[in-house]
Design an enzyme around this catalytic site. Sequence first.
Site, PDB file in Angstrom:
ATOM      1  N   SER A   1       0.829  -1.204   0.000  1.00 48.06           N
ATOM      2  CA  SER A   1       0.000   0.000   0.000  1.00 48.06           C
ATOM      3  C   SER A   1       0.865   1.257   0.000  1.00 48.06           C
ATOM      4  O   SER A   1       2.009   1.241   0.475  1.00 48.06           O
ATOM      5  CB  SER A   1      -0.867  -0.020   1.258  1.00 48.06           C
TER       6      SER A   1
ATOM      7  N   TYR B   1      -0.996  -0.221  10.123  1.00 49.21           N
ATOM      8  CA  TYR B   1      -1.223  -0.761   8.776  1.00 49.21           C
ATOM      9  C   TYR B   1       0.017  -0.655   7.870  1.00 49.21           C
ATOM     10  O   TYR B   1       0.414  -1.622   7.221  1.00 49.21           O
ATOM     11  CB  TYR B   1      -2.399  -0.001   8.165  1.00 49.21           C
TER      12      TYR B   1
ATOM     13  N   ASN C   1      -5.174   3.954  -3.120  1.00 55.43           N
ATOM     14  CA  ASN C   1      -6.658   3.922  -3.035  1.00 55.43           C
ATOM     15  C   ASN C   1      -7.379   3.332  -4.249  1.00 55.43           C
ATOM     16  O   ASN C   1      -7.433   3.969  -5.305  1.00 55.43           O
ATOM     17  CB  ASN C   1      -7.222   5.329  -2.858  1.00 55.43           C
TER      18      ASN C   1
HETATM   19  N1  LIG Z   1      -8.692  -1.060  -1.298  1.00 56.40           N
HETATM   20  C1  LIG Z   1      -7.622  -0.296  -1.329  1.00 56.40           C
HETATM   21  O1  LIG Z   1      -7.700   0.887  -1.652  1.00 56.40           O
HETATM   22  C2  LIG Z   1      -6.271  -0.862  -0.975  1.00 56.40           C
HETATM   23  C3  LIG Z   1      -5.164  -0.004  -0.968  1.00 56.40           C
HETATM   24  C4  LIG Z   1      -3.912  -0.520  -0.630  1.00 56.40           C
HETATM   25  C5  LIG Z   1      -3.774  -1.866  -0.343  1.00 56.40           C
HETATM   26  N2  LIG Z   1      -4.861  -2.666  -0.346  1.00 56.40           N
HETATM   27  C6  LIG Z   1      -4.697  -4.082   0.013  1.00 56.40           C
HETATM   28  O2  LIG Z   1      -5.360  -4.923  -0.913  1.00 56.40           O
HETATM   29  C7  LIG Z   1      -5.853  -6.081  -0.238  1.00 56.40           C
HETATM   30  C8  LIG Z   1      -7.343  -6.234  -0.505  1.00 56.40           C
HETATM   31  O3  LIG Z   1      -8.023  -5.074  -0.062  1.00 56.40           O
HETATM   32  P1  LIG Z   1      -9.593  -4.845  -0.273  1.00 56.40           P
HETATM   33  O4  LIG Z   1      -9.803  -3.403  -0.462  1.00 56.40           O
HETATM   34  O5  LIG Z   1     -10.117  -5.784  -1.266  1.00 56.40           O
HETATM   35  O6  LIG Z   1     -10.134  -5.211   1.174  1.00 56.40           O
HETATM   36  P2  LIG Z   1     -11.453  -5.994   1.616  1.00 56.40           P
HETATM   37  O7  LIG Z   1     -11.621  -5.711   3.077  1.00 56.40           O
HETATM   38  O8  LIG Z   1     -12.602  -5.683   0.711  1.00 56.40           O
HETATM   39  O9  LIG Z   1     -11.048  -7.511   1.385  1.00 56.40           O
HETATM   40  C9  LIG Z   1     -10.217  -8.221   2.259  1.00 56.40           C
HETATM   41  C10 LIG Z   1     -10.880  -9.540   2.544  1.00 56.40           C
HETATM   42  O10 LIG Z   1      -9.989 -10.316   3.349  1.00 56.40           O
HETATM   43  C11 LIG Z   1     -10.792 -11.104   4.211  1.00 56.40           C
HETATM   44  N3  LIG Z   1     -10.016 -11.537   5.358  1.00 56.40           N
HETATM   45  C12 LIG Z   1      -9.558 -10.778   6.392  1.00 56.40           C
HETATM   46  N4  LIG Z   1      -8.891 -11.552   7.258  1.00 56.40           N
HETATM   47  C13 LIG Z   1      -8.941 -12.817   6.770  1.00 56.40           C
HETATM   48  C14 LIG Z   1      -8.433 -14.053   7.233  1.00 56.40           C
HETATM   49  N5  LIG Z   1      -7.761 -14.126   8.382  1.00 56.40           N
HETATM   50  N6  LIG Z   1      -8.678 -15.163   6.495  1.00 56.40           N
HETATM   51  C15 LIG Z   1      -9.382 -15.089   5.340  1.00 56.40           C
HETATM   52  N7  LIG Z   1      -9.884 -13.933   4.847  1.00 56.40           N
HETATM   53  C16 LIG Z   1      -9.658 -12.815   5.560  1.00 56.40           C
HETATM   54  C17 LIG Z   1     -11.916 -10.169   4.613  1.00 56.40           C
HETATM   55  O11 LIG Z   1     -13.036 -10.916   5.087  1.00 56.40           O
HETATM   56  C18 LIG Z   1     -12.195  -9.425   3.334  1.00 56.40           C
HETATM   57  O12 LIG Z   1     -13.253 -10.004   2.590  1.00 56.40           O
HETATM   58  C19 LIG Z   1      -5.498  -5.889   1.238  1.00 56.40           C
HETATM   59  O13 LIG Z   1      -4.277  -6.518   1.515  1.00 56.40           O
HETATM   60  C20 LIG Z   1      -5.323  -4.400   1.354  1.00 56.40           C
HETATM   61  O14 LIG Z   1      -4.493  -4.048   2.434  1.00 56.40           O
HETATM   62  C21 LIG Z   1      -6.104  -2.195  -0.656  1.00 56.40           C
END
Ligand SMILES: NC(=O)c1ccc[n+]([C@@H]2O[C@H](COP(=O)([O-])OP(=O)(O)OC[C@H]3O[C@@H](n4cnc5c(N)ncnc54)[C@H](O)[C@@H]3O)[C@@H](O)[C@H]2O)c1
Length: 348
Positions: free
Chosen positions: A132, A163, A192
Amino acid sequence: METKRVVEKDSPLKKDDLIVITGAGGFIAGNLALYFTKKGFTRIRAVDKKPLYEWYQHVPGAENLCLDVSHEENCRRVCEGAVEVYQLAADMGGMGFIERFRVECLRSILINTHMIEAAYRAGTRRYFYPSSACAYNVLLQQDPKVRALKESDAYPAMAERGYGWEKLISEMFCQEYWAERGMKTHIARFHNVYGPNGTWDGGREKAPAALCRKVIEAIDKQDMNITLWGDGTPTRSFMYIDDCTKGIDMIMHCDELIATPINLGSHELVSINRLLSKVEKIAGVKLKRHYDLNAPRGVAGRNSDNTFIRKMLKWEPKTSLDDGLAITYAWIKEQYLKRKAGQRVGIG
Ligand SMILES: NC(=O)c1ccc[n+]([C@@H]2O[C@H](COP(=O)([O-])OP(=O)(O)OC[C@H]3O[C@@H](n4cnc5c(N)ncnc54)[C@H](O)[C@@H]3O)[C@@H](O)[C@H]2O)c1
């Protein structure tokens, strides 16, 4: 002195090779599972700890597993036979979540530690990790007119508390599994991401979804006021989900990017005030703005420097914020109305 590993060429990925995607009940991983299905891959193992009925999408033909991948034995089961692993499970959310629940964010280290080891033991060919922009040094993000962040700006390290540090250490795991053990790992630093089938209510939503929902609510309740977190001046860039899934695929299959963190984000910088103006334009309203100065606001400015991705992939995320927001607004409105009508909808 460190010796550089020689990259051996893979045999081409076959359409029936097993692709494992964790976090698939959530936003990005759910969309990624759909992306690979549309590309013709027939064996996708989608994993999330949420019960199946809470997943945003169920991809046709995928093997859906409801498992918690912070446990080592579950990770072994999840990675069995995997040719590629996309590890997107994380306890995460927007600013409101990551500022309030730093411990939960740090505990995602359990997921990444066990998943990368399980993937390695299963003989997985390639492993993807979503880092991120929060991994970048926060001292470089104190001005809304921010200089866009380039990959080398993560060090000297002063990541976002909780984070961001978890992301940085998980990146390091990826780099060492390549350097020491020879597993091909790939690391994208997302800026984002927004779009349909993501969190839009409940406390984990990010700014674009939160503003769409607030505008929809204001119209529905005929209360033409809106409260923004902070003073509206912080700036960010936002990447549409289709650019994100395409970028993941390109980064994962680029040998020059093994164990090399790379920005995956839009370069279109907007203030939160301007973001709201865009949503208002889509909705055809103008609301009276109020500012909650005690709410979480994050760093003052953050943008993605795309010089490196342009050089490596001859590509960068291109969907304009206006186009992506219009699609996202329509999707959130549909969810809002379904929920109002008593139907079950996923929120996060
Ligand atoms: N959305 C963004 O803007 C963004 C930005 C930077 C990084 N990221 C990274 O991308 C990845 C996905 O993000 P997202 O936006 O889709 O988030 P999200 O919250 O929609 O999806 C993450 C999923 O992981 C699942 N999860 C959490 N802990 C778990 C576990 N122990 N076992 C199994 N499943 C588990 C949650 O239930 C959730 O459905 C993450 O690593 C996040 O840090 C996202």
